[in-house]
Design a protein around this motif. Structure first.
Motif, PDB file in Angstrom:
ATOM      1  N   MET A   1      27.972 -20.592  37.730  1.00 36.27           N
ATOM      2  CA  MET A   1      27.594 -19.358  38.176  1.00 36.27           C
ATOM      3  C   MET A   1      27.603 -20.423  39.725  1.00 36.27           C
ATOM      4  N   SER A   2      28.252 -19.930  40.905  1.00 37.05           N
ATOM      5  CA  SER A   2      28.224 -20.608  41.990  1.00 37.05           C
ATOM      6  C   SER A   2      27.252 -21.189  42.844  1.00 37.05           C
ATOM      7  N   ALA A   3      27.199 -22.167  44.211  1.00 37.39           N
ATOM      8  CA  ALA A   3      25.419 -22.041  44.274  1.00 37.39           C
ATOM      9  C   ALA A   3      25.273 -20.706  45.419  1.00 37.39           C
ATOM     10  N   GLU A   4      26.047 -19.857  45.638  1.00 41.22           N
ATOM     11  CA  GLU A   4      25.895 -18.441  46.637  1.00 41.22           C
ATOM     12  C   GLU A   4      25.538 -17.577  45.717  1.00 41.22           C
ATOM     13  N   ILE A   5      25.784 -17.403  44.304  1.00 45.60           N
ATOM     14  CA  ILE A   5      25.249 -16.239  43.786  1.00 45.60           C
ATOM     15  C   ILE A   5      24.334 -16.823  43.402  1.00 45.60           C
ATOM     16  N   GLN A   6      23.853 -17.832  42.776  1.00 45.46           N
ATOM     17  CA  GLN A   6      22.185 -18.469  42.942  1.00 45.46           C
ATOM     18  C   GLN A   6      21.342 -18.018  43.414  1.00 45.46           C
ATOM     19  N   ARG A   7      21.509 -18.449  45.223  1.00 46.68           N
ATOM     20  CA  ARG A   7      21.147 -18.005  45.740  1.00 46.68           C
ATOM     21  C   ARG A   7      20.125 -16.319  45.566  1.00 46.68           C
ATOM     22  N   ARG A   8      21.850 -15.330  45.606  1.00 44.26           N
ATOM     23  CA  ARG A   8      21.015 -14.302  45.737  1.00 44.26           C
ATOM     24  C   ARG A   8      20.513 -13.826  44.593  1.00 44.26           C
ATOM     25  N   VAL A   9      20.401 -14.365  43.935  1.00 47.22           N
ATOM     26  CA  VAL A   9      19.997 -14.542  42.167  1.00 47.22           C
ATOM     27  C   VAL A   9      18.826 -14.274  42.746  1.00 47.22           C
ATOM     28  N   LEU A  10      18.067 -15.195  43.175  1.00 51.38           N
ATOM     29  CA  LEU A  10      16.633 -16.295  43.712  1.00 51.38           C
ATOM     30  C   LEU A  10      16.283 -15.549  44.670  1.00 51.38           C
ATOM     31  N   THR A  11      17.318 -14.581  45.127  1.00 51.88           N
ATOM     32  CA  THR A  11      16.078 -13.823  45.986  1.00 51.88           C
ATOM     33  C   THR A  11      16.412 -12.160  45.625  1.00 51.88           C
ATOM     34  N   LEU A  12      16.907 -11.907  44.215  1.00 57.34           N
ATOM     35  CA  LEU A  12      16.422 -10.800  44.038  1.00 57.34           C
ATOM     36  C   LEU A  12      15.036 -11.266  42.997  1.00 57.34           C
ATOM     37  N   LEU A  13      14.887 -12.380  42.408  1.00 55.90           N
ATOM     38  CA  LEU A  13      14.013 -12.508  41.353  1.00 55.90           C
ATOM     39  C   LEU A  13      12.174 -12.272  42.300  1.00 55.90           C
ATOM     40  N   GLY A  14      13.331 -13.400  43.071  1.00 55.81           N
ATOM     41  CA  GLY A  14      11.680 -13.310  44.576  1.00 55.81           C
ATOM     42  C   GLY A  14       9.953 -13.863  43.789  1.00 55.81           C
ATOM     43  N   ASP A  15       9.448 -12.851  43.872  1.00 58.84           N
ATOM     44  CA  ASP A  15       7.724 -13.204  43.345  1.00 58.84           C
ATOM     45  C   ASP A  15       7.242 -12.847  41.896  1.00 58.84           C
ATOM     46  N   ILE A  16       8.954 -12.304  41.531  1.00 58.78           N
ATOM     47  CA  ILE A  16       8.189 -12.343  39.683  1.00 58.78           C
ATOM     48  C   ILE A  16       7.608 -13.587  39.325  1.00 58.78           C
ATOM     49  N   GLN A  17       6.794 -13.717  38.479  1.00 58.22           N
ATOM     50  CA  GLN A  17       6.440 -14.376  37.949  1.00 58.22           C
ATOM     51  C   GLN A  17       6.481 -15.153  36.609  1.00 58.22           C
ATOM     52  N   ASP A  18       7.014 -13.659  35.953  1.00 56.15           N
ATOM     53  CA  ASP A  18       7.485 -13.425  34.705  1.00 56.15           C
ATOM     54  C   ASP A  18       8.371 -14.624  34.079  1.00 56.15           C
ATOM     55  N   VAL A  19       8.394 -15.566  33.271  1.00 57.21           N
ATOM     56  CA  VAL A  19       9.714 -16.738  32.934  1.00 57.21           C
ATOM     57  C   VAL A  19      10.484 -15.854  32.166  1.00 57.21           C
ATOM     58  N   VAL A  20       9.837 -15.114  30.818  1.00 58.33           N
ATOM     59  CA  VAL A  20      10.747 -14.318  29.925  1.00 58.33           C
ATOM     60  C   VAL A  20      11.842 -12.831  30.785  1.00 58.33           C
ATOM     61  N   LEU A  21      11.176 -12.469  31.296  1.00 57.05           N
ATOM     62  CA  LEU A  21      11.490 -11.851  32.721  1.00 57.05           C
ATOM     63  C   LEU A  21      12.713 -11.998  34.028  1.00 57.05           C
ATOM     64  N   ARG A  22      12.455 -13.410  34.276  1.00 56.14           N
ATOM     65  CA  ARG A  22      13.428 -13.933  35.685  1.00 56.14           C
ATOM     66  C   ARG A  22      14.521 -14.595  34.820  1.00 56.14           C
ATOM     67  N   THR A  23      14.304 -14.730  33.585  1.00 54.46           N
ATOM     68  CA  THR A  23      15.691 -14.848  32.549  1.00 54.46           C
ATOM     69  C   THR A  23      16.347 -14.275  32.079  1.00 54.46           C
ATOM     70  N   ASN A  24      15.909 -13.215  31.370  1.00 53.82           N
ATOM     71  CA  ASN A  24      16.025 -12.068  31.387  1.00 53.82           C
ATOM     72  C   ASN A  24      17.699 -11.216  32.313  1.00 53.82           C
ATOM     73  N   ILE A  25      16.797 -10.776  33.846  1.00 54.26           N
ATOM     74  CA  ILE A  25      17.470 -10.659  34.910  1.00 54.26           C
ATOM     75  C   ILE A  25      17.830 -11.954  35.277  1.00 54.26           C
ATOM     76  N   ALA A  26      18.155 -12.906  35.387  1.00 51.21           N
ATOM     77  CA  ALA A  26      19.147 -13.999  35.524  1.00 51.21           C
ATOM     78  C   ALA A  26      20.163 -14.098  34.466  1.00 51.21           C
ATOM     79  N   THR A  27      19.940 -13.922  33.690  1.00 54.91           N
ATOM     80  CA  THR A  27      21.080 -13.873  32.642  1.00 54.91           C
ATOM     81  C   THR A  27      22.013 -13.049  32.168  1.00 54.91           C
ATOM     82  N   ALA A  28      20.924 -11.442  32.628  1.00 58.81           N
ATOM     83  CA  ALA A  28      22.270  -9.954  32.915  1.00 58.81           C
ATOM     84  C   ALA A  28      23.352 -10.429  34.264  1.00 58.81           C
TER      85      ALA A  28
END
Length: 112
Positions: A1-28
């Motif tokens: 995944m490109s750096a720009e797409i990764q930045r957008r995913v991190l923006t999307l994840l924001g303040d979500i703290q649950d590691v499993v949920l963050r991983t599932n969203i990023a994987t999707a």
């Protein structure tokens, strides 16, 4: 995944703290983008899938999602994020297509 797409995913994840949920969203998001880049998915279905993922993720972060105005803003933000991700994925897909054509030409094969 490109750096720009990764930045957008991190923006999307924001303040979500649950590691499993963050991983599932990023994987999707990664699966949707990879399918689009490889040509296994068309742009419209990839965009719609990304909007669904983004909207559900932003809804998790929003405490007043029952309010119609908030729901509308979440939908608009989800569409904007999905459009940004698709724009970067389009550039990657185009470069892959061009590189495949160039590689075919260099090997003496027709690129078409």
């Amino acid at each position: 995944m490109s750096a720009e797409i990764q930045r957008r995913v991190l923006t999307l994840l924001g303040d979500i703290q649950d590691v499993v949920l963050r991983t599932n969203i990023a994987t999707a998001v990664n699966i949707i983008v990879t399918a689009y880049i490889n040509g296994d998915s068309d742009e419209e279905s990839a965009r719609n899938d990304l909007i669904d993922v983004c909207e559900n993720t932003l809804a998790i972060r929003e405490p007043n999602i029952a309010d119609p105005d908030v729901k509308k803003k979440v939908r608009e933000r989800a569409e904007a994020l999905a459009d940004e991700i698709i724009r970067y994925a389009k550039a990657i897909r185009a470069s892959h297509i061009l590189l495949r054509r160039q590689r075919g030409t260099l090997l003496g094969r027709s690129p078409f």
